[in-house]
Design a protein around this motif. Structure first.
Motif, PDB file in Angstrom:
ATOM      1  N   ASN A 214       0.836  -0.849  -0.121  1.00 38.56           N
ATOM      2  CA  ASN A 214       0.362  -0.107  -0.340  1.00 38.56           C
ATOM      3  C   ASN A 214       1.116   1.591   0.124  1.00 38.56           C
ATOM      4  N   PRO A 215       0.621   2.008  -1.223  1.00 42.96           N
ATOM      5  CA  PRO A 215       1.798   3.203  -0.899  1.00 42.96           C
ATOM      6  C   PRO A 215       1.493   3.628  -0.563  1.00 42.96           C
ATOM      7  N   ILE A 216      -0.078   4.345  -0.042  1.00 38.15           N
ATOM      8  CA  ILE A 216       0.035   5.212   1.156  1.00 38.15           C
ATOM      9  C   ILE A 216       0.162   4.681   2.746  1.00 38.15           C
ATOM     10  N   ALA A 217       0.247   3.524   3.517  1.00 35.46           N
ATOM     11  CA  ALA A 217       0.846   2.962   4.408  1.00 35.46           C
ATOM     12  C   ALA A 217       2.196   3.617   4.021  1.00 35.46           C
ATOM     13  N   LEU A 218       3.336   3.069   3.186  1.00 36.41           N
ATOM     14  CA  LEU A 218       4.570   3.377   3.001  1.00 36.41           C
ATOM     15  C   LEU A 218       4.568   4.840   3.425  1.00 36.41           C
ATOM     16  N   ARG A 219       3.803   5.812   2.801  1.00 35.93           N
ATOM     17  CA  ARG A 219       4.969   6.870   3.191  1.00 35.93           C
ATOM     18  C   ARG A 219       3.878   7.561   4.221  1.00 35.93           C
ATOM     19  N   ILE A 220       2.931   7.082   4.505  1.00 36.45           N
ATOM     20  CA  ILE A 220       2.730   7.700   6.270  1.00 36.45           C
ATOM     21  C   ILE A 220       3.515   6.754   7.745  1.00 36.45           C
ATOM     22  N   ALA A 221       4.499   5.312   6.501  1.00 41.51           N
ATOM     23  CA  ALA A 221       5.118   5.230   7.964  1.00 41.51           C
ATOM     24  C   ALA A 221       6.586   5.669   7.808  1.00 41.51           C
ATOM     25  N   PHE A 222       7.174   7.394   7.232  1.00 32.95           N
ATOM     26  CA  PHE A 222       8.059   7.803   6.827  1.00 32.95           C
ATOM     27  C   PHE A 222       7.476   9.415   7.304  1.00 32.95           C
ATOM     28  N   GLY A 223       5.722   9.411   7.571  1.00 29.34           N
ATOM     29  CA  GLY A 223       5.791  10.814   7.696  1.00 29.34           C
ATOM     30  C   GLY A 223       6.090  11.713   8.641  1.00 29.34           C
ATOM     31  N   GLY A 224       7.204  11.076   9.098  1.00 30.34           N
ATOM     32  CA  GLY A 224       7.693  12.121  10.210  1.00 30.34           C
ATOM     33  C   GLY A 224       9.070  12.850   9.384  1.00 30.34           C
ATOM     34  N   LEU A 225       8.983  12.402   7.732  1.00 29.64           N
ATOM     35  CA  LEU A 225      10.101  13.541   7.223  1.00 29.64           C
ATOM     36  C   LEU A 225       9.078  14.243   6.076  1.00 29.64           C
ATOM     37  N   HIS A 226       7.788  13.754   6.284  1.00 34.61           N
ATOM     38  CA  HIS A 226       6.771  14.959   5.447  1.00 34.61           C
ATOM     39  C   HIS A 226       6.796  15.965   6.277  1.00 34.61           C
TER      40      HIS A 226
ATOM     41  N   LEU B 258      -1.899  14.287   0.868  1.00 34.82           N
ATOM     42  CA  LEU B 258      -2.037  12.699   0.193  1.00 34.82           C
ATOM     43  C   LEU B 258      -3.319  11.830   1.021  1.00 34.82           C
ATOM     44  N   GLN B 259      -3.267  12.290   2.499  1.00 35.98           N
ATOM     45  CA  GLN B 259      -4.439  11.765   3.379  1.00 35.98           C
ATOM     46  C   GLN B 259      -6.147  12.226   2.224  1.00 35.98           C
ATOM     47  N   ALA B 260      -6.178  13.727   2.178  1.00 34.88           N
ATOM     48  CA  ALA B 260      -7.303  14.282   1.074  1.00 34.88           C
ATOM     49  C   ALA B 260      -7.554  13.621  -0.065  1.00 34.88           C
ATOM     50  N   SER B 261      -6.099  12.692  -1.139  1.00 38.28           N
ATOM     51  CA  SER B 261      -6.086  12.377  -2.159  1.00 38.28           C
ATOM     52  C   SER B 261      -6.350  10.908  -2.000  1.00 38.28           C
ATOM     53  N   ALA B 262      -5.911  10.417  -0.568  1.00 36.57           N
ATOM     54  CA  ALA B 262      -6.450   8.882  -0.491  1.00 36.57           C
ATOM     55  C   ALA B 262      -7.466   8.390  -0.447  1.00 36.57           C
ATOM     56  N   ASN B 263      -8.868   9.499   0.489  1.00 37.60           N
ATOM     57  CA  ASN B 263      -9.702   9.709   0.698  1.00 37.60           C
ATOM     58  C   ASN B 263     -10.877   9.435  -0.474  1.00 37.60           C
ATOM     59  N   GLU B 264     -10.114  10.451  -1.389  1.00 33.03           N
ATOM     60  CA  GLU B 264     -11.300  10.633  -2.054  1.00 33.03           C
ATOM     61  C   GLU B 264     -10.278   9.535  -2.828  1.00 33.03           C
ATOM     62  N   TYR B 265      -9.523   8.978  -3.718  1.00 32.16           N
ATOM     63  CA  TYR B 265      -9.425   7.527  -4.115  1.00 32.16           C
ATOM     64  C   TYR B 265     -10.360   6.562  -3.407  1.00 32.16           C
TER      65      TYR B 265
END
Length: 171
Positions: free
Chosen positions: A97-109, A117-124
């Protein structure tokens, strides 16, 4: 590769060819229509597998059509191989899951990146959930309980993703 020697993409193509002969493009359309809510296949995978299946005698080529399109039909050997594949243990799920992968590195965002990211994923997931619910309804209407059941997996997946997104730290 499974004991049958057929990978999941090849098996999916053999399964789809039970509906009748199809070109690579028609197989892609059938996969998109029937499998896409829970199984992804790329055009390159399809066109890479078809010659291998033909070489192994699992499909046969028909007469070339317009724009050199080549229809493929499943052979008796292909049907036997597909039946063997169906009988095998399916193995374990692979979650990517590309969203979970990005959230895992959320401290770097940045906070803004996470909110987007959340808004886009919610829409999808909201749109995908609506589409797959319609597919379930149509499958049930057509009396295809097996297809409806597989599609229900996609419904549950998108619901779970939406529920998880509400709790993901995004700012």
């Amino acid at each position: 590769m499974a004991d049958s020697g057929v990978n999941p993409t090849a098996a999916a193509l053999l399964g789809l060819l039970h509906e009748g002969p199809m070109t690579g493009g028609q197989l892609m359309a059938a996969a998109e229509r029937k499998l896409a809510p829970y199984w992804s296949m790329t055009r390159s995978q399809v066109y890479r597998e078809l010659p291998v299946l033909a070489e192994r005698g699992l499909v046969r080529l028909g007469k070339p059509g317009p724009r050199s399109s080549q229809p493929y039909a499943i052979t008796a050997a292909g049907k036997r191989m597909f039946s063997r594949w169906l009988a095998e243990d399916p193995g374990r799920d692979t979650i990517r899951n590309p969203i979970a992968l990005r959230i895992a590195f959320g401290g770097l965002h940045s906070a803004n990146q996470l909110r987007n990211l959340q808004a886009s994923a919610n829409e999808y997931h909201t749109e995908a959930l609506a589409r797959v619910r319609e597919q379930v309804k149509n499958a049930k209407k057509e009396g295809d309980n097996f297809d409806a059941s597989a599609l229900e997996f996609a419904v549950a997946y998108h619901k779970a993703a939406l529920s998880w997104l509400k709790t993901a730290p995004v700012g």
